[in-house]
Design a protein around this motif. Structure first.
Motif, PDB file in Angstrom:
ATOM      1  N   UNK A   1     -43.790  45.815  -2.097  1.00 20.27           N
ATOM      2  CA  UNK A   1     -43.234  46.617  -1.019  1.00 20.27           C
ATOM      3  C   UNK A   1     -42.290  45.737  -0.213  1.00 20.27           C
ATOM      4  N   UNK A   2     -41.172  46.320   0.189  1.00 25.25           N
ATOM      5  CA  UNK A   2     -40.191  45.548   0.925  1.00 25.25           C
ATOM      6  C   UNK A   2     -39.456  46.398   1.933  1.00 25.25           C
ATOM      7  N   UNK A   3     -38.647  45.741   2.739  1.00 25.94           N
ATOM      8  CA  UNK A   3     -37.811  46.424   3.729  1.00 25.94           C
ATOM      9  C   UNK A   3     -36.351  46.063   3.489  1.00 25.94           C
ATOM     10  N   UNK A   4     -35.485  46.991   3.848  1.00 28.98           N
ATOM     11  CA  UNK A   4     -34.046  46.807   3.671  1.00 28.98           C
ATOM     12  C   UNK A   4     -33.445  46.403   5.009  1.00 28.98           C
ATOM     13  N   UNK A   5     -32.993  45.156   5.082  1.00 32.33           N
ATOM     14  CA  UNK A   5     -32.520  44.635   6.371  1.00 32.33           C
ATOM     15  C   UNK A   5     -31.306  45.377   6.895  1.00 32.33           C
ATOM     16  N   UNK A   6     -30.476  45.850   5.994  1.00 32.34           N
ATOM     17  CA  UNK A   6     -29.246  46.517   6.427  1.00 32.34           C
ATOM     18  C   UNK A   6     -29.505  47.922   6.981  1.00 32.34           C
ATOM     19  N   UNK A   7     -30.770  48.310   7.074  1.00 33.25           N
ATOM     20  CA  UNK A   7     -31.105  49.648   7.574  1.00 33.25           C
ATOM     21  C   UNK A   7     -31.843  49.577   8.915  1.00 33.25           C
ATOM     22  N   UNK A   8     -31.731  48.467   9.620  1.00 31.26           N
ATOM     23  CA  UNK A   8     -32.451  48.294  10.885  1.00 31.26           C
ATOM     24  C   UNK A   8     -32.051  49.363  11.891  1.00 31.26           C
ATOM     25  N   UNK A   9     -33.059  49.929  12.570  1.00 32.37           N
ATOM     26  CA  UNK A   9     -32.806  50.860  13.678  1.00 32.37           C
ATOM     27  C   UNK A   9     -33.928  50.714  14.697  1.00 32.37           C
ATOM     28  N   UNK A  10     -33.699  51.256  15.898  1.00 33.00           N
ATOM     29  CA  UNK A  10     -34.665  51.173  16.985  1.00 33.00           C
ATOM     30  C   UNK A  10     -35.164  52.580  17.311  1.00 33.00           C
ATOM     31  N   UNK A  11     -36.479  52.681  17.517  1.00 37.22           N
ATOM     32  CA  UNK A  11     -37.095  53.981  17.753  1.00 37.22           C
ATOM     33  C   UNK A  11     -37.786  53.982  19.110  1.00 37.22           C
ATOM     34  N   UNK A  12     -37.428  54.958  19.931  1.00 40.04           N
ATOM     35  CA  UNK A  12     -37.989  55.088  21.270  1.00 40.04           C
ATOM     36  C   UNK A  12     -38.578  56.482  21.452  1.00 40.04           C
ATOM     37  N   UNK A  13     -39.650  56.553  22.279  1.00 41.32           N
ATOM     38  CA  UNK A  13     -40.236  57.837  22.633  1.00 41.32           C
ATOM     39  C   UNK A  13     -39.791  58.197  24.051  1.00 41.32           C
ATOM     40  N   UNK A  14     -39.115  59.339  24.178  1.00 40.85           N
ATOM     41  CA  UNK A  14     -38.522  59.754  25.450  1.00 40.85           C
ATOM     42  C   UNK A  14     -39.152  61.079  25.868  1.00 40.85           C
ATOM     43  N   UNK A  15     -39.553  61.154  27.138  1.00 45.00           N
ATOM     44  CA  UNK A  15     -40.036  62.422  27.680  1.00 45.00           C
ATOM     45  C   UNK A  15     -38.858  63.348  27.945  1.00 45.00           C
ATOM     46  N   UNK A  16     -39.126  64.644  27.890  1.00 41.71           N
ATOM     47  CA  UNK A  16     -38.050  65.624  28.081  1.00 41.71           C
ATOM     48  C   UNK A  16     -37.368  65.465  29.438  1.00 41.71           C
TER      49      UNK A  16
END
Length: 318
Positions: free
Chosen positions: A225-240
């Motif tokens: 199993x591996x990760x693709x470095x060129x696909x980095x993104x940031x995920x945040x949880x935002x209230x409405x």
């Protein structure tokens, strides 16, 4: 001593209030990357593992080698079938060998002698039967022998013509089909031989190796199993209630605290989520009744985010 304790308590209280104030001014998120699983197509035991967890590999690099002894046995069978099929096809195209043709010519010579003898005998008896010197039965027996010799001679002439001109085209096509089938079986073995080598399908960082040396890898089982470095993104949880501050396409600054690094990014997508397990914020401070949304931020320059560890914390200002 009491003054010192009192001063220390005041400092701790001020620090806690300061940290709390900072936490209320930021939103925490996580670093994510697309993941990839590398599986095997055929069963075999792990013979060699050429990488370690954490290694960064290029597309086409060999990750592991399987031991598949059955392939060699099938290769020998396929090679034998190919040789046999090629010989059958060559014989159908070129006809009989020189020795076979000599045997047929010798057979023709013998049948020719029999035919000539039967013909002469019949001619002599024709006059005698007309003069009633011999019975009709005797003439009919010689006539039958004459017809038989003639038929055998005609048959051997046809057989010689066949071997000189080759066999029928239908038989040649059948022999060619057998040859193609044998070649296909050999090609299948060669493909299976190549499947011994577990190859990286993309540039990736190896995160997990699931098997050890000597263990059996079954078809479809995930080996790496591996990760693709060129696909980095940031995920945040935002209230409405906070969505008014964020719009798709807006540029935003993302901070990686453990690296003390700020990265420019762009808001790519915002979608509603309803499962608590998908929440990226470690310590949410929103109303329970407030619907939650997931915000995806892509780095403006992907190279700036390559060194950040997956699942590490990042923050943005409210």
């Amino acid at each position: 001593m009491k003054k010192i304790f009192l001063l220390t308590g005041v400092l701790l209280s001020i620090t806690a209030c300061s940290n709390k104030a900072e936490m209320t001014n930021i939103i925490q998120g996580k670093v994510d990357r697309e993941e990839i699983a590398v599986v095997g197509k055929i069963a075999g035991r792990i013979e060699k593992i050429l990488v370690q967890e954490g290694d960064y590999v290029k597309k086409g690099d060999t990750l592991a080698i399987l031991n598949i002894p059955e392939v060699e046995a099938k290769r020998a069978q396929a090679q034998g079938a190919v040789k046999s099929a090629e010989a059958q096809y060559d014989m159908s195209v070129h006809g009989a060998t020189k020795n076979q043709l000599q045997q047929l010519n010798a057979k023709k010579s013998a049948l020719t002698e029999q035919y000539q003898f039967a013909k002469k005998s019949l001619q002599r008896l024709e006059v005698m039967v007309k003069d009633s010197l011999i019975p009709q039965q005797q003439y009919d027996e010689v006539f039958a022998k004459y017809q038989g010799a003639k038929a055998q001679l005609t048959a051997v002439d046809a057989e010689i013509a066949d071997v000189k001109n080759g066999v029928r085209i239908e038989q040649q096509i059948m022999a060619l089909g057998q040859q193609d089938r044998a070649l296909g079986a050999l090609q299948e073995v060669e493909i299976a031989e190549n499947e011994r080598y577990i190859i990286a399908p993309q540039d990736m960082q190896v995160d997990l190796i699931t098997l050890k040396l000597g263990e059996l890898a079954l078809p479809g089982y995930t080996l790496f199993k591996g990760t693709l470095k060129e696909t980095t993104f940031f995920r945040f949880t935002i209230a409405e209630s906070q969505l008014k501050n964020y719009q798709i396409g807006n540029e935003i600054s993302v901070n990686a605290p453990y690296l003390n690094k700020e990265i420019k990014g762009k808001i790519q997508n915002i979608k509603q989520i309803g499962v608590y397990a998908n929440i990226a914020t470690a310590y949410p401070d929103y109303d329970v009744q407030d619907p939650l949304y997931e915000m995806i931020v892509r780095p403006a320059n992907i190279a700036d985010a390559n060194e950040i560890l997956s699942k590490s914390m990042v923050t943005i200002k409210k």
